[in-house]
Motif scaffolding. Structure first.
Motif, PDB file in Angstrom:
ATOM      1  N   ILE A   1      40.650   3.681 -79.412  1.00  0.00           N
ATOM      2  CA  ILE A   1      39.625   4.671 -79.852  1.00  0.00           C
ATOM      3  C   ILE A   1      38.217   4.205 -80.457  1.00  0.00           C
ATOM      4  O   ILE A   1      37.372   4.262 -80.145  1.00  0.00           O
ATOM      5  CB  ILE A   1      40.315   5.763 -80.407  1.00  0.00           C
ATOM      6  N   CYS A   2      38.763   3.343 -81.554  1.00  0.00           N
ATOM      7  CA  CYS A   2      37.728   2.720 -82.353  1.00  0.00           C
ATOM      8  C   CYS A   2      36.980   1.772 -81.717  1.00  0.00           C
ATOM      9  O   CYS A   2      35.639   1.644 -81.901  1.00  0.00           O
ATOM     10  CB  CYS A   2      38.341   2.291 -83.677  1.00  0.00           C
ATOM     11  N   ASP A   3      37.562   0.813 -80.856  1.00  0.00           N
ATOM     12  CA  ASP A   3      36.739   0.055 -79.920  1.00  0.00           C
ATOM     13  C   ASP A   3      35.916   0.548 -79.015  1.00  0.00           C
ATOM     14  O   ASP A   3      35.014   0.207 -79.106  1.00  0.00           O
ATOM     15  CB  ASP A   3      37.875  -0.945 -79.240  1.00  0.00           C
ATOM     16  N   LYS A   4      36.234   1.534 -78.597  1.00  0.00           N
ATOM     17  CA  LYS A   4      35.554   2.377 -77.619  1.00  0.00           C
ATOM     18  C   LYS A   4      34.118   2.916 -78.280  1.00  0.00           C
ATOM     19  O   LYS A   4      33.188   2.772 -77.761  1.00  0.00           O
ATOM     20  CB  LYS A   4      36.257   3.575 -76.940  1.00  0.00           C
TER      21      LYS A   4
ATOM     22  N   GLN B   1      42.870  16.889 -78.665  1.00  0.00           N
ATOM     23  CA  GLN B   1      43.939  17.007 -77.747  1.00  0.00           C
ATOM     24  C   GLN B   1      44.997  15.980 -77.934  1.00  0.00           C
ATOM     25  O   GLN B   1      45.056  15.300 -78.601  1.00  0.00           O
ATOM     26  CB  GLN B   1      43.378  16.538 -76.226  1.00  0.00           C
ATOM     27  N   SER B   2      46.154  16.721 -77.230  1.00  0.00           N
ATOM     28  CA  SER B   2      47.512  15.940 -77.658  1.00  0.00           C
ATOM     29  C   SER B   2      47.365  14.452 -76.566  1.00  0.00           C
ATOM     30  O   SER B   2      47.005  14.540 -75.615  1.00  0.00           O
ATOM     31  CB  SER B   2      48.709  16.794 -77.236  1.00  0.00           C
ATOM     32  N   TYR B   3      48.113  13.617 -77.118  1.00  0.00           N
ATOM     33  CA  TYR B   3      48.219  12.342 -76.269  1.00  0.00           C
ATOM     34  C   TYR B   3      49.547  12.137 -76.071  1.00  0.00           C
ATOM     35  O   TYR B   3      50.200  11.168 -75.487  1.00  0.00           O
ATOM     36  CB  TYR B   3      47.682  11.122 -77.183  1.00  0.00           C
TER      37      TYR B   3
ATOM     38  N   ALA C   1      48.812   3.164 -83.833  1.00  0.00           N
ATOM     39  CA  ALA C   1      47.887   1.965 -84.093  1.00  0.00           C
ATOM     40  C   ALA C   1      47.248   1.602 -83.138  1.00  0.00           C
ATOM     41  O   ALA C   1      46.015   1.400 -83.219  1.00  0.00           O
ATOM     42  CB  ALA C   1      48.794   0.777 -84.933  1.00  0.00           C
ATOM     43  N   GLU C   2      48.036   1.294 -81.972  1.00  0.00           N
ATOM     44  CA  GLU C   2      47.212   0.847 -80.838  1.00  0.00           C
ATOM     45  C   GLU C   2      46.188   1.936 -80.144  1.00  0.00           C
ATOM     46  O   GLU C   2      45.149   1.525 -79.683  1.00  0.00           O
ATOM     47  CB  GLU C   2      48.032   0.530 -79.847  1.00  0.00           C
ATOM     48  N   ILE C   3      46.390   2.823 -80.252  1.00  0.00           N
ATOM     49  CA  ILE C   3      45.586   4.123 -79.396  1.00  0.00           C
ATOM     50  C   ILE C   3      44.556   4.229 -80.398  1.00  0.00           C
ATOM     51  O   ILE C   3      43.389   4.323 -80.141  1.00  0.00           O
ATOM     52  CB  ILE C   3      46.609   5.374 -79.388  1.00  0.00           C
ATOM     53  N   ALA C   4      44.867   4.233 -81.735  1.00  0.00           N
ATOM     54  CA  ALA C   4      43.705   4.318 -82.710  1.00  0.00           C
ATOM     55  C   ALA C   4      42.681   3.136 -82.646  1.00  0.00           C
ATOM     56  O   ALA C   4      41.536   3.202 -82.658  1.00  0.00           O
ATOM     57  CB  ALA C   4      44.188   4.381 -84.246  1.00  0.00           C
ATOM     58  N   LYS C   5      43.155   2.026 -82.498  1.00  0.00           N
ATOM     59  CA  LYS C   5      42.398   0.793 -82.463  1.00  0.00           C
ATOM     60  C   LYS C   5      41.576   0.951 -80.828  1.00  0.00           C
ATOM     61  O   LYS C   5      40.241   0.703 -80.946  1.00  0.00           O
ATOM     62  CB  LYS C   5      43.303  -0.302 -82.220  1.00  0.00           C
TER      63      LYS C   5
ATOM     64  N   GLY D   1      44.353   5.592 -68.156  1.00  0.00           N
ATOM     65  CA  GLY D   1      45.724   5.131 -68.186  1.00  0.00           C
ATOM     66  C   GLY D   1      45.961   4.302 -69.227  1.00  0.00           C
ATOM     67  O   GLY D   1      47.251   3.789 -69.509  1.00  0.00           O
ATOM     68  N   THR D   2      45.155   3.992 -70.060  1.00  0.00           N
ATOM     69  CA  THR D   2      45.266   3.416 -71.346  1.00  0.00           C
ATOM     70  C   THR D   2      46.408   3.903 -72.242  1.00  0.00           C
ATOM     71  O   THR D   2      47.229   3.135 -72.552  1.00  0.00           O
ATOM     72  CB  THR D   2      44.041   3.017 -72.107  1.00  0.00           C
ATOM     73  N   VAL D   3      46.441   5.127 -72.653  1.00  0.00           N
ATOM     74  CA  VAL D   3      47.483   5.550 -73.625  1.00  0.00           C
ATOM     75  C   VAL D   3      48.773   5.735 -72.794  1.00  0.00           C
ATOM     76  O   VAL D   3      49.529   5.129 -73.465  1.00  0.00           O
ATOM     77  CB  VAL D   3      46.944   7.121 -73.655  1.00  0.00           C
ATOM     78  N   LYS D   4      48.896   5.776 -71.377  1.00  0.00           N
ATOM     79  CA  LYS D   4      50.149   5.743 -71.011  1.00  0.00           C
ATOM     80  C   LYS D   4      50.624   4.454 -71.073  1.00  0.00           C
ATOM     81  O   LYS D   4      52.104   4.064 -71.232  1.00  0.00           O
ATOM     82  CB  LYS D   4      50.169   6.256 -69.574  1.00  0.00           C
ATOM     83  N   GLN D   5      49.990   3.259 -70.930  1.00  0.00           N
ATOM     84  CA  GLN D   5      50.203   1.863 -70.850  1.00  0.00           C
ATOM     85  C   GLN D   5      50.778   1.580 -72.416  1.00  0.00           C
ATOM     86  O   GLN D   5      51.597   0.818 -72.501  1.00  0.00           O
ATOM     87  CB  GLN D   5      48.773   0.914 -70.621  1.00  0.00           C
ATOM     88  N   ILE D   6      49.958   1.953 -73.253  1.00  0.00           N
ATOM     89  CA  ILE D   6      50.478   1.715 -74.773  1.00  0.00           C
ATOM     90  C   ILE D   6      51.894   2.407 -74.814  1.00  0.00           C
ATOM     91  O   ILE D   6      52.848   1.794 -75.426  1.00  0.00           O
ATOM     92  CB  ILE D   6      49.450   2.142 -75.734  1.00  0.00           C
TER      93      ILE D   6
END
Ligand code: GLN
Length: 262
Positions: free
Chosen positions: A71-74, A119-121, A65-69, A249-254
């Motif tokens: 991505i959408c914000d970006k 790509q994989s996350y 949910a956070e990664i999707a958000k 680093g956002t994905v790693k942080q999430i």
């Protein structure tokens, strides 16, 4: 054998993304071209998969949910998340009912026949949960004969155990709508073990007394976002934004927020 499976899946996923980049044009995206800030992307998920997606106060939260958000914000989209059965996600994305599917979903060869993947996350491991006093000690014990395995219907755990064990008459697979239901069947002795992704497995073991995770895992896989084969422009947009969020680093942080280092 399992390593080959994993490598093949990664190569295939990369090839699909690359093929799209080479061949697609903006006009192919009929629904979601542009980043005007007003369009909504609908994500299909199954919020029974902590910590990737689960309900908290009637809201779907978690890593996906956070990664999707992010991505959408970006990209300037609103995000709407819909909770559906896990095995309805691919058909729903394929038929255009949902813009993308994100559900701790493994980019498997089989699914690549019906949808494309970014790509994989993240990495998932098919883990094995057993009662503390179980005779099952390793993944190989699952195919020794006579073992009943609980899985969530339509997941890779289901597919592997069905193909490698049940279809060879080496054991039985019981399929449940939710991972939590498979774990309940384990605590009540209806199945001998549960094969499920390691992060939800850890959550289920923590919540249920008398269960443990085997050190020996079944296989390792890559999670990615599923997009319709008819929407190459969206695949490209999501993949680019995801790539940037991985790089900064956002994905790693999430992920670290939900899965603290051991
Ligand atoms: N990673 C597994 C799969 O893709 C399980 C995902 C899930 O249950 N949400 O099949």
């Amino acid at each position: 054998m399992k390593l080959i499976k994993k490598i093949l899946v990664s190569i295939l996923a990369a090839a699909i993304v690359a093929a799209c980049f080479a061949g697609c044009s903006k006009s192919e995206n009929d629904k979601n071209t542009g980043t005007s800030g007003t369009k909504t992307l609908v994500m299909a998920t199954n919020a029974e998969f902590p910590p990737y997606e689960y309900f908290e106060n009637e809201q779907i939260v978690g890593i996906d949910a956070e990664i999707a958000k992010a991505i959408c914000d970006k990209l300037g989209y609103e995000l709407k998340i819909e909770h559906i059965d896990f095995d309805s996600i691919i058909p729903g994305v394929q038929g255009g009912k949902y813009d993308f599917g994100m559900a701790g979903m493994t980019a498997s060869e089989e699914r690549l026949e019906n949808v494309n993947f970014t790509q994989s996350y993240a990495t998932g491991i098919q883990a094995i949960i057993v009662p503390e006093n179980s005779n099952i000690k390793t993944a190989d014990d699952l195919s020794k004969g006579g073992v009943t395995i609980g899985v969530q219907k339509g997941t890779t755990g289901d597919i592997y155990c069905t193909d490698d064990i049940e279809s060879k008459n080496l054991g039985t697979v019981e399929r449940y709508n939710k991972g939590a239901d498979a774990v309940m069947a384990l605590t009540s002795g209806k199945v001998d073990c549960v094969v499920i992704d390691n992060e939800p497995a850890k959550v289920f073991v923590e919540k249920n007394k008398g269960l443990k995770l085997l050190d020996s895992a079944y296989t390792e896989e890559s999670y990615a976002i599923a997009v319709s084969k008819d929407n190459d422009a969206l695949l490209k947009e999501l993949d680019k934004a995801l790539g940037e969020l991985i790089a900064d680093g956002t994905v790693k942080q999430i992920i670290d927020k939900y899965i603290p280092a051991e």
